[in-house]
Design an enzyme around this catalytic site. Structure first.
Site, PDB file in Angstrom:
ATOM      1  N   CYS A 103       0.865  -1.174   0.000  1.00 45.58           N
ATOM      2  CA  CYS A 103       0.000   0.000   0.000  1.00 45.58           C
ATOM      3  C   CYS A 103       0.902   1.225   0.000  1.00 45.58           C
ATOM      4  CB  CYS A 103      -0.889  -0.015   1.240  1.00 45.58           C
ATOM      5  SG  CYS A 103      -2.014   1.386   1.338  1.00 45.58           S
ATOM      6  N   HIS A 145      -9.169  -3.865  -1.924  1.00 45.52           N
ATOM      7  CA  HIS A 145      -8.202  -3.055  -1.171  1.00 45.52           C
ATOM      8  C   HIS A 145      -8.550  -1.569  -1.284  1.00 45.52           C
ATOM      9  CE1 HIS A 145      -3.799  -2.172  -0.012  1.00 45.52           C
ATOM     10  NE2 HIS A 145      -4.274  -0.992  -0.395  1.00 45.52           N
ATOM     11  N   GLU A 146      -8.840  -1.112  -2.511  1.00 44.64           N
ATOM     12  CA  GLU A 146      -9.117   0.326  -2.697  1.00 44.64           C
ATOM     13  C   GLU A 146     -10.446   0.729  -2.071  1.00 44.64           C
ATOM     14  OE1 GLU A 146      -6.642   2.010  -3.415  1.00 44.64           O
ATOM     15  OE2 GLU A 146      -5.468   0.330  -4.185  1.00 44.64           O
ATOM     16  N   HIS A 149     -10.207   1.439   1.536  1.00 45.10           N
ATOM     17  CA  HIS A 149      -9.692   2.767   1.897  1.00 45.10           C
ATOM     18  C   HIS A 149     -10.826   3.777   2.085  1.00 45.10           C
ATOM     19  CE1 HIS A 149      -5.333   2.540   1.830  1.00 45.10           C
ATOM     20  NE2 HIS A 149      -5.310   1.948   0.655  1.00 45.10           N
TER      21      HIS A 149
HETATM   22 NI    NI Z   1      -3.647   1.024  -0.189  1.00 46.54          NI
END
Ligand code: NI
Length: 194
Positions: A103, A145-146, A149
């Site tokens: 990341c 993953h995004e 966020h």
């Molecule tokens: Ni990330």
């Protein structure tokens, strides 16, 4: 275009829920996306979410490039550079795979994270068109993953075994150790993903 500063783990902007975008076609969103693409490419990342550049908005970019040797893999494993506004996803089944992730907000570290192998995701393109796509394997991983966020979740918060959080420079040593401990363990089969 402007290179943006990338927030690092510990900054509260990474722990907040990002705001829904009212108009995906707005000039502000377009400008943010241009700067996010330049920033991600400069940092040689493969995904970036707006909170990572101190913008608490539901905007992500990602790609899942086809590498040499992956010609036989399914098209749904890959994606060109894609921008998505107000993205969401649903798993297509319960199957999880453990794979290595990094990341840009946690520079220098890599961790093994369980993610759904098959998902469908939806959102809006910068021209306002609705997008719906199926994604598998690494493509599914980067989207999950995004989107995390946007909800204040960083990859270590998804890990189930923190002994598999390593500095990049130690990954080779870790892998050798893991192979010795458990030769042929399926959990480590995805180790070359990132
Ligand atoms: Ni990330």
């Amino acid at each position: 275009m402007t290179l943006l500063k990338i927030a690092r783990m510990g900054h509260p902007v990474l722990l907040k829920t990002a705001e829904v975008i009212a108009d995906p076609t707005s000039r502000d969103v377009g400008r943010l996306l241009e700067n996010m693409v330049e920033t991600m490419e400069d940092a040689t990342g493969i995904g970036l979410a707006a909170p990572q550049v101190y913008e608490g908005k539901r905007v992500i970019i990602f790609k899942s490039p086809r590498e040499r040797g992956e010609e036989e893999a399914a098209d749904s494993d890959f994606s060109p550079l894609t921008a998505l506004i107000n993205p969401e996803f649903d798993p297509l089944d319960d199957e999880l795979a453990v794979g290595w992730e990094g990341c840009l907000s946690i520079p220098g570290m890599t961790g093994a994270v369980p993610r759904y192998s098959r998902i469908v995701y939806r959102g809006y393109a910068p021209n306002g068109e609705a997008v719906e796509r199926e994604a598998t394997n690494f493509h599914a991983r980067v989207v999950q993953h995004e989107i995390d966020h946007l909800d204040g979740v960083l990859f270590p918060m998804r890990m189930t075994d923190l002994s598999m959080l390593t500095f990049n420079e130690e990954l080779k040593n870790f892998m050798e150790y893991a192979m010795e401990q458990d030769a042929g363990a399926d959990d480590h089969a995805d180790a070359d993903e990132e």
